[in-house]
Structure formats: C-alpha cells, structure tokens
Write a protein that holds these residues in place. Structure first.
Motif, PDB file in Angstrom:
ATOM      1  N   ALA A 140     -27.004   1.998 -53.224  1.00 15.89           N
ATOM      2  CA  ALA A 140     -27.268   2.857 -54.378  1.00 15.89           C
ATOM      3  C   ALA A 140     -25.966   3.249 -55.076  1.00 15.89           C
ATOM      4  N   LEU A 141     -24.931   3.582 -54.295  1.00 21.69           N
ATOM      5  CA  LEU A 141     -23.635   3.942 -54.880  1.00 21.69           C
ATOM      6  C   LEU A 141     -23.023   2.759 -55.626  1.00 21.69           C
ATOM      7  N   THR A 142     -23.109   1.568 -55.017  1.00 17.00           N
ATOM      8  CA  THR A 142     -22.566   0.363 -55.659  1.00 17.00           C
ATOM      9  C   THR A 142     -23.307   0.062 -56.956  1.00 17.00           C
TER      10      THR A 142
ATOM     11  N   ALA B 126     -15.973   1.832 -54.597  1.00 22.18           N
ATOM     12  CA  ALA B 126     -15.200   1.778 -53.355  1.00 22.18           C
ATOM     13  C   ALA B 126     -15.971   2.447 -52.213  1.00 22.18           C
ATOM     14  N   GLY B 127     -16.585   3.618 -52.501  1.00 23.03           N
ATOM     15  CA  GLY B 127     -17.345   4.314 -51.470  1.00 23.03           C
ATOM     16  C   GLY B 127     -18.581   3.539 -51.045  1.00 23.03           C
ATOM     17  N   GLY B 128     -19.271   2.935 -52.009  1.00 22.38           N
ATOM     18  CA  GLY B 128     -20.460   2.151 -51.680  1.00 22.38           C
ATOM     19  C   GLY B 128     -20.133   0.944 -50.826  1.00 22.38           C
ATOM     20  N   LEU B 129     -19.063   0.224 -51.188  1.00 22.81           N
ATOM     21  CA  LEU B 129     -18.663  -0.948 -50.393  1.00 22.81           C
ATOM     22  C   LEU B 129     -18.203  -0.532 -49.003  1.00 22.81           C
ATOM     23  N   PHE B 130     -17.493   0.595 -48.926  1.00 19.03           N
ATOM     24  CA  PHE B 130     -17.058   1.099 -47.614  1.00 19.03           C
ATOM     25  C   PHE B 130     -18.262   1.438 -46.737  1.00 19.03           C
ATOM     26  N   LEU B 131     -19.255   2.115 -47.330  1.00 17.52           N
ATOM     27  CA  LEU B 131     -20.462   2.463 -46.564  1.00 17.52           C
ATOM     28  C   LEU B 131     -21.210   1.211 -46.116  1.00 17.52           C
TER      29      LEU B 131
ATOM     30  N   PHE C 178     -15.649   0.510 -67.056  1.00 14.60           N
ATOM     31  CA  PHE C 178     -15.508   1.129 -65.735  1.00 14.60           C
ATOM     32  C   PHE C 178     -14.683   2.405 -65.866  1.00 14.60           C
ATOM     33  N   SER C 179     -15.264   3.506 -65.412  1.00 19.89           N
ATOM     34  CA  SER C 179     -14.566   4.791 -65.412  1.00 19.89           C
ATOM     35  C   SER C 179     -13.992   5.051 -64.019  1.00 19.89           C
ATOM     36  N   GLY C 180     -13.229   6.137 -63.914  1.00 20.90           N
ATOM     37  CA  GLY C 180     -12.699   6.517 -62.610  1.00 20.90           C
ATOM     38  C   GLY C 180     -13.819   6.807 -61.624  1.00 20.90           C
ATOM     39  N   ARG C 181     -14.874   7.456 -62.112  1.00 21.51           N
ATOM     40  CA  ARG C 181     -16.032   7.742 -61.253  1.00 21.51           C
ATOM     41  C   ARG C 181     -16.679   6.453 -60.759  1.00 21.51           C
TER      42      ARG C 181
END
Length: 249
Positions: A207-209, A92-97, A83-86
């Motif tokens: 898709a982000l997740t 985090a962004g995918g789960l938030f969305l 797991f990288s920082g990206r």
C-alpha cells in the motif's frame, strides 16, 4: 486556556487520538515481530525505545509542519510522474517493509525448520548481544519515520491546533505502549498469528509503495481483511485448544 472549554476541541482530540491509535496498529505489529527476535529480558526495553522513537519522530514532524507540508511538492518527474519528498519516503518505507516482512516469513516458515530449534536460536540471539539489539532498534526507528510522516499529514488535515495534535500523539503512544507487550506475547505464543501479522505488513508495504505512485489503497480494506483473517485464526486456535484438552482428558 479558553479553548479547553470548547467541545469541538475535545471532539477533535478524541477523533485524532483514535485515528492515531488505528494508524499505529501496523507500527505495533512491526515492533512486536522485531522485538520477538531478542532475548526475553531485553524485549520490554526494546519496546519502550521503539515506541519512544515513534513518539519523538511524530512530535519532531509536528513541530516542523512547514517542512512536512513542503514534502508534498514535486522534486522531479520520471515518465510524466512527479515524485515529491513524501513519495520517496513512502517508496523507501514500502520497499523496506516488503523486504523485511518477506524475510521474516522465510525465517519463520522455512529457516527455523531447516536449521535449529527455538532454544538454539535463543542462544544465538544472546550471543549476538548489543549488536542485534541496536540493529533492531535502528530498523524500528527507520519504519517509525515512515509511519509518522503519514500520521502527521493526516493530523494536519483534521486539526488546526498544534497543542491538540501533540496531546493526541502522546496519548496514542501511551496506549500503544500498554498494548505492545500483550500483543507481542500473543504473537510469540501463536506462530500462525505471527505469519498472518507478517502478511499484514506485506500488504502495508504494498500500500505504501502504491501510494508513492499516487495509487492509494484505503487502509480500511487492509484492516478489514486482516481482522477477518485474525477472526478465522482465533476460531482455529480455539479449536486446537479444545482438541488438546480432549486428548489430555
């Protein structure tokens, strides 16, 4: 200034600007839906602030390219998956969305029918005042960072000159600023389109997740599915308008 006479620079600028606009579609939809929960008199201000955050986050990331590219290096591993920082930002962004879009779908489809009409909801929003306004701006800022990270990494892969990247970001955000209001008003006028847009954000969140786990889903597939759904809904809107006109005549 000699590079301005290079046609390759202008081609790169045009392609990158177009790509930034396309990548900003989900950002516009997210901002439009959140801003729609605010009183009408402050929506324009919220849109400008939201897109201002989008441009600021993109430019800040562009001016810290070495740090951004360092985010692609693995920080730790779990069950053999690095797991990288990206990856963490995308996760985090995918789960938030996923959470936010699902919650908004519930509010749009269920809660409004169960509790109060739109007029009462407007009164509640006005009573909430500044707290609601800054809460929404904060949510926009969070998701802007996620969308900006992917946007900047894409830009770095396409263009070498930082000035071209900056110009493309500024122009694309300007286009988004012009488009955000009519898109937001259209979504507000048609609740079914709003639900479709929220479903689109659910797909983007998925898709982000998935991308955080190295399972990339080409965004072209998501955009194509959404475009088809919107085309069908446009036909439904036209059919409803015709039926309404026939009844009134």
């Amino acid at each position: 200034m000699e590079f301005l006479s290079d046609p390759n620079v202008w081609i790169a600028f045009a392609m990158l600007t177009a790509l930034e606009i396309v990548l900003g579609i989900d950002n516009i939809i997210f901002i439009s839906i959140l801003v729609g929960r605010l009183p009408a008199e402050v929506r324009d201000k919220a849109r400008r602030l939201g897109l201002g955050f989008a441009m600021a986050s993109r430019l800040l990331l562009l001016f810290s390219l070495s740090w951004v590219m360092g985010l692609t290096e693995d920080l730790f591993s779990v069950a053999g998956k690095g797991f990288s920082g990206r990856d963490l930002v995308l996760l985090a962004g995918g789960l938030f969305l996923l959470y936010k879009a699902s919650h908004e779908i519930f509010v749009e489809v269920e809660a409004r029918d169960e509790h109060a009409p739109a007029a009462t909801e407007d009164a509640v929003m006005k009573a909430a005042g500044a707290k609601l306004f800054w809460s929404i701006i904060g949510q926009i800022a969070i998701i802007d960072i996620v969308f900006s990270l992917d946007s900047v990494i894409t830009a770095v892969g396409m263009v070498d000159q930082i000035s071209v990247m900056v110009a493309a970001v500024v122009v694309s955000v300007g286009v988004m600023l012009v488009a955000a209001k009519p898109i937001g008003e259209f979504v507000d006028r048609h609740p079914s389109v709003k639900v479709l847009a929220l479903a689109f954000l659910v797909m983007v969140g998925m898709a982000l997740t998935a991308e955080a786990f190295d399972q990339e889903i080409p965004k072209g597939y998501i955009y194509a599915a959404m475009a088809f759904s919107l085309a069908v809904e446009a036909l439904n809107i036209r059919a409803r308008a015709k039926r309404k006109a026939q009844k009134s005549s």
